[in-house]
Design a protein around this motif. Structure first.
Motif, PDB file in Angstrom:
ATOM      1  N   SER A   1       0.843  -1.194   0.000  1.00 38.12           N
ATOM      2  CA  SER A   1       0.000   0.000   0.000  1.00 38.12           C
ATOM      3  C   SER A   1       0.878   1.244   0.000  1.00 38.12           C
ATOM      4  CB  SER A   1      -0.928   0.019   1.217  1.00 38.12           C
ATOM      5  OG  SER A   1      -0.172   0.212   2.401  1.00 38.12           O
TER       6      SER A   1
ATOM      7  N   LEU B   1      -3.804   0.574  -2.905  1.00 37.54           N
ATOM      8  CA  LEU B   1      -3.254  -0.777  -2.974  1.00 37.54           C
ATOM      9  C   LEU B   1      -2.630  -0.987  -4.346  1.00 37.54           C
ATOM     10  CD1 LEU B   1      -6.230  -2.744  -1.374  1.00 37.54           C
ATOM     11  CD2 LEU B   1      -4.229  -1.769  -0.227  1.00 37.54           C
TER      12      LEU B   1
ATOM     13  N   VAL C   1     -11.177  -7.445  -3.833  1.00 37.90           N
ATOM     14  CA  VAL C   1     -10.483  -7.030  -2.619  1.00 37.90           C
ATOM     15  C   VAL C   1     -11.345  -7.401  -1.417  1.00 37.90           C
ATOM     16  CG1 VAL C   1     -11.477  -4.703  -2.660  1.00 37.90           C
ATOM     17  CG2 VAL C   1      -9.345  -5.115  -1.422  1.00 37.90           C
TER      18      VAL C   1
ATOM     19  N   CYS D   1     -11.568  -6.428   2.704  1.00 38.50           N
ATOM     20  CA  CYS D   1     -11.098  -5.466   3.703  1.00 38.50           C
ATOM     21  C   CYS D   1     -11.754  -5.785   5.038  1.00 38.50           C
ATOM     22  CB  CYS D   1     -11.438  -4.044   3.256  1.00 38.50           C
ATOM     23  SG  CYS D   1     -11.151  -2.794   4.516  1.00 38.50           S
TER      24      CYS D   1
ATOM     25  N   VAL E   1      -8.694   2.566  -2.072  1.00 42.01           N
ATOM     26  CA  VAL E   1      -9.759   2.232  -1.125  1.00 42.01           C
ATOM     27  C   VAL E   1     -10.113   3.499  -0.355  1.00 42.01           C
ATOM     28  CG1 VAL E   1     -10.490   0.705   0.731  1.00 42.01           C
ATOM     29  CG2 VAL E   1      -8.783  -0.075  -0.918  1.00 42.01           C
TER      30      VAL E   1
ATOM     31  N   TYR F   1      -6.446  -1.756   9.221  1.00 46.99           N
ATOM     32  CA  TYR F   1      -7.181  -2.632   8.319  1.00 46.99           C
ATOM     33  C   TYR F   1      -6.261  -3.736   7.801  1.00 46.99           C
ATOM     34  CZ  TYR F   1     -10.814   0.986   8.094  1.00 46.99           C
ATOM     35  OH  TYR F   1     -11.798   1.882   8.404  1.00 46.99           O
TER      36      TYR F   1
ATOM     37  N   PHE G   1      -5.956  -5.970   4.244  1.00 48.62           N
ATOM     38  CA  PHE G   1      -6.423  -6.052   2.860  1.00 48.62           C
ATOM     39  C   PHE G   1      -5.859  -7.311   2.197  1.00 48.62           C
ATOM     40  CE2 PHE G   1      -6.352  -1.495   3.829  1.00 48.62           C
ATOM     41  CZ  PHE G   1      -7.639  -1.129   3.472  1.00 48.62           C
TER      42      PHE G   1
END
Length: 374
Positions: free
Chosen positions: A192, A202, A219, A221, A253, A262, A264
């Motif tokens: 990222s 990303l 994706v 999340c 995102v 988060y 991912f």
């Protein structure tokens, strides 16, 4: 009780000669015991030593129930039966034979795949690959075989036959089966960048497969500490990635919570479905000023004062709230007066010297990054 015939053999000495006896009408794959004794004018001799003989079995029967058990991009898994109702046909080994079926063959065969399969039963085996499956000493049975090292998305013809000491059994009808398309490979070099208080970018290298191209990306999340009640597979969202270089893709995102961590993951899809996802990439979004607290409400009214209370912001955006600022104004006035900017509790007593006057209040919160909106 079985019939037979005897004939003179080659003499082995002046006093003896070799005698042959051909026993007939014996059962296949059976054990027999033979004894010999001589007859002369003086009578019968004692029996000879016992001779044990096992007759040869009949060739194995036609394999039945030849079916595909499992299909993979590079392998076909088959099963079949060699059961014989008469229980006289022992199968020592099963030979599995296969070859690729070309598109030219399919186009040239006007009778379809069924006719093509029948034609293959008479083919020379030089163009076929084969392997043998030991079957033990049981009479009949169910067997299976895995053919590996095949090409994906390719049509193959497969036949099976049994073999034993009595000879080779007949080939089963050819089964035509196509291998599957492999799922896409895992995206690589996943990281990222350009992370703000509400978004992150990303980026990854797309899998390269010209034969079975990627059709989409998804994706997933998840936020740190959040309880996931739904099936994790439902959390995958199809995205529109943007190419930023040769084989390099990215996706922004948005609508993230400031200060939240988060995880991912990215996975590719092709015509057969999703491939292996990347390992979870943890990203902590930058902190931000807090959102506003709740509207202050009166909890108690006195003759010359009012006690206000409120609820803190639903999130602190990664930095704890350290103070609250309260302002007030009289009804009809536009200018706000600051009561205090150093309130640390969730309630405060405010002096209201004019009785029966309507007052308006507003409040905001502060953290290390600054003040929230009112």
């Amino acid at each position: 009780s079985n019939s037979g015939s005897a004939e003179d053999g080659r003499a082995t000495s002046p006093l003896s000669k070799l005698v042959y006896y051909h026993a007939q009408q014996l059962q296949p794959n059976c054990s027999y015991k033979f004894f010999v004794r001589a007859r002369s004018e003086a009578g019968l001799s004692d029996p000879s030593a016992q001779c044990d003989v096992v007759t040869q079995p009949l060739p194995p029967p036609l394999p039945t129930s030849v079916a595909v058990e499992r299909i993979e991009p590079n392998a076909l898994h088959f099963q079949w039966s060699m059961r014989d109702e008469a229980e006289m046909n022992v199968t020592a080994v099963c030979e599995v034979s296969w070859r690729e079926v070309t598109q030219e063959e399919l186009d040239a065969c006007t009778g379809g795949t069924a006719k093509l399969a029948r034609n293959m039963e008479q083919e020379d085996r030089d163009a076929w690959s084969s392997k043998e499956i030991p079957c033990g000493e049981d009479i009949g049975g169910d067997y299976s075989c895995s053919i590996i090292g095949l090409m994906p998305d390719t049509l193959y013809a497969v036949q099976v036959r049994g073999k034993n000491g009595g000879g080779d059994g007949p080939w089963s009808p050819a089964v035509l089966q196509k291998t599957t398309v492999p799922p896409p490979q895992q995206p690589s070099t996943f990281y990222s960048c350009d992370t703000s208080s509400t978004s992150t970018t990303l980026s990854w290298d797309q899998p390269l497969d010209d034969a079975f191209p990627v059709t989409a990306y998804q994706v997933r999340c998840t936020s740190s500490g959040a309880e996931v009640d739904q099936d994790p597979d439902t959390l995958w969202q199809t995205i529109t990635a943007v190419e930023v270089g040769e084989g390099r893709l990215c996706y922004i995102v948005e609508d993230l919570v400031p200060g939240q961590e988060y995880a991912f993951q990215i996975r590719a899809l092709n015509q057969v479905g999703p491939g292996e996802p990347t390992e979870p990439l943890k990203v902590t979004v930058k902190c931000d000023v807090p959102p506003p607290p709740s509207q202050p409400e009166s909890s108690e009214q006195l003759s010359d004062a009012i006690i206000l209370q409120w609820k803190p912001p639903m999130r602190n955006h990664g930095s704890e709230v350290t103070a609250y600022a309260l302002q007030m104004r009289k009804d009809g006035e536009e200018e706000w007066q600051t009561v205090s900017e150093e309130i640390t509790n969730l309630s405060v007593e405010v002096s209201c010297p004019e009785p029966r006057m309507v007052y308006h209040f507003r409040i905001r919160a502060k953290n290390a990054l600054g003040w929230s909106e009112w």
